[in-house]
Motif scaffolding. Structure first.
Motif, PDB file in Angstrom:
ATOM      1  N   LEU A  32     -30.906 -58.965 -32.144  1.00 22.04           N
ATOM      2  CA  LEU A  32     -31.737 -60.161 -32.333  1.00 22.04           C
ATOM      3  C   LEU A  32     -32.847 -60.290 -31.296  1.00 22.04           C
ATOM      4  O   LEU A  32     -33.687 -61.195 -31.404  1.00 22.04           O
ATOM      5  CB  LEU A  32     -30.867 -61.424 -32.282  1.00 22.04           C
ATOM      6  CG  LEU A  32     -29.847 -61.611 -33.386  1.00 22.04           C
ATOM      7  CD1 LEU A  32     -29.031 -62.880 -33.148  1.00 22.04           C
ATOM      8  CD2 LEU A  32     -30.530 -61.680 -34.743  1.00 22.04           C
ATOM      9  N   LYS A  33     -32.797 -59.430 -30.266  1.00 17.75           N
ATOM     10  CA  LYS A  33     -33.753 -59.504 -29.153  1.00 17.75           C
ATOM     11  C   LYS A  33     -33.700 -60.883 -28.501  1.00 17.75           C
ATOM     12  O   LYS A  33     -34.705 -61.591 -28.390  1.00 17.75           O
ATOM     13  CB  LYS A  33     -35.167 -59.162 -29.623  1.00 17.75           C
ATOM     14  CG  LYS A  33     -35.269 -57.753 -30.160  1.00 17.75           C
ATOM     15  CD  LYS A  33     -36.641 -57.443 -30.672  1.00 17.75           C
ATOM     16  CE  LYS A  33     -36.636 -56.015 -31.175  1.00 17.75           C
ATOM     17  NZ  LYS A  33     -37.350 -55.796 -32.376  1.00 17.75           N
ATOM     18  N   CYS A  34     -32.482 -61.259 -28.105  1.00 22.33           N
ATOM     19  CA  CYS A  34     -32.281 -62.550 -27.447  1.00 22.33           C
ATOM     20  C   CYS A  34     -31.290 -62.380 -26.307  1.00 22.33           C
ATOM     21  O   CYS A  34     -30.650 -61.339 -26.174  1.00 22.33           O
ATOM     22  CB  CYS A  34     -31.785 -63.601 -28.439  1.00 22.33           C
ATOM     23  SG  CYS A  34     -30.100 -63.352 -29.033  1.00 22.33           S
ATOM     24  N   THR A  35     -31.139 -63.403 -25.503  1.00 24.41           N
ATOM     25  CA  THR A  35     -30.189 -63.376 -24.395  1.00 24.41           C
ATOM     26  C   THR A  35     -28.828 -63.884 -24.869  1.00 24.41           C
ATOM     27  O   THR A  35     -28.729 -64.495 -25.944  1.00 24.41           O
ATOM     28  CB  THR A  35     -30.675 -64.272 -23.239  1.00 24.41           C
ATOM     29  OG1 THR A  35     -30.671 -65.630 -23.699  1.00 24.41           O
ATOM     30  CG2 THR A  35     -32.068 -63.869 -22.768  1.00 24.41           C
ATOM     31  N   GLU A  36     -27.815 -63.663 -24.061  1.00 24.98           N
ATOM     32  CA  GLU A  36     -26.473 -64.179 -24.389  1.00 24.98           C
ATOM     33  C   GLU A  36     -26.493 -65.701 -24.467  1.00 24.98           C
ATOM     34  O   GLU A  36     -25.820 -66.288 -25.311  1.00 24.98           O
ATOM     35  CB  GLU A  36     -25.448 -63.733 -23.340  1.00 24.98           C
ATOM     36  CG  GLU A  36     -24.895 -62.358 -23.573  1.00 24.98           C
ATOM     37  CD  GLU A  36     -23.733 -62.036 -22.659  1.00 24.98           C
ATOM     38  OE1 GLU A  36     -22.651 -62.677 -22.811  1.00 24.98           O
ATOM     39  OE2 GLU A  36     -23.903 -61.153 -21.798  1.00 24.98           O
ATOM     40  N   GLU A  37     -27.255 -66.325 -23.575  1.00 25.58           N
ATOM     41  CA  GLU A  37     -27.343 -67.790 -23.575  1.00 25.58           C
ATOM     42  C   GLU A  37     -27.966 -68.297 -24.870  1.00 25.58           C
ATOM     43  O   GLU A  37     -27.516 -69.295 -25.440  1.00 25.58           O
ATOM     44  CB  GLU A  37     -28.147 -68.285 -22.365  1.00 25.58           C
ATOM     45  CG  GLU A  37     -27.496 -68.057 -21.028  1.00 25.58           C
ATOM     46  CD  GLU A  37     -27.633 -66.612 -20.511  1.00 25.58           C
ATOM     47  OE1 GLU A  37     -28.593 -65.903 -20.904  1.00 25.58           O
ATOM     48  OE2 GLU A  37     -26.759 -66.194 -19.742  1.00 25.58           O
TER      49      GLU A  37
END
Length: 145
Positions: A32-37
């Motif tokens: 998703l190209k996102c952070t864990e947060e």
């Protein structure tokens, strides 16, 4: 788990599917190209962007959009156009296609005594003849078991 189609919380359903599939969170974040947060915050969201839902449907091998389609079939008013001149360039779908899961849900409501056949007909706008066919078919398949 019984799903309440009147109250779809897509974030918690996505989290449940991730847990069922036992997919590594880092793999999802990379996809998703996102952070864990950011991913964790998605789990608390009642609604998400359709592009994210599409990507997660692909990765998790589950059609999350079908939840919304099922809602429309059960609860959205059926539109009747009196003007045949009003055409649309959008694809047209038949509203009266019921999935096995929906039929099972309806028959479970009747079987548990939660709703009568007439309540089902009125609330979900399922034709009486269709419902009676389901009930008869279900009763016959139960006898075979």
């Amino acid at each position: 788990m019984m799903l309440d189609l009147k109250n779809i919380h897509i974030g918690s359903l996505i989290k449940l599917r991730i847990e069922e599939r036992n997919i590594n969170v880092l793999r999802i974040c990379k996809f998703l190209k996102c952070t864990e947060e950011e991913l964790t915050s998605m789990f608390s969201e009642k609604s998400l962007d359709s592009e994210i839902i599409l990507k997660l449907s692909t990765l998790l091998e589950y059609d999350f959009f079908r939840l919304y389609s099922q809602y429309l079939i059960l609860y959205a008013p059926q539109t009747i156009s009196n003007d045949p001149e009003k055409k649309t360039a959008l694809p047209q779908y038949r509203k009266n296609i019921y999935t096995k899961e929906m039929v099972d849900f309806i028959l479970e409501q009747i079987g548990n005594g939660n709703k009568t056949q007439m309540q089902i007909v009125k609330e979900y706008r399922i034709p009486r003849s269709t419902l009676y066919k389901w009930v008869n078919k279900y009763a016959q398949s139960k006898k075979k078991d």
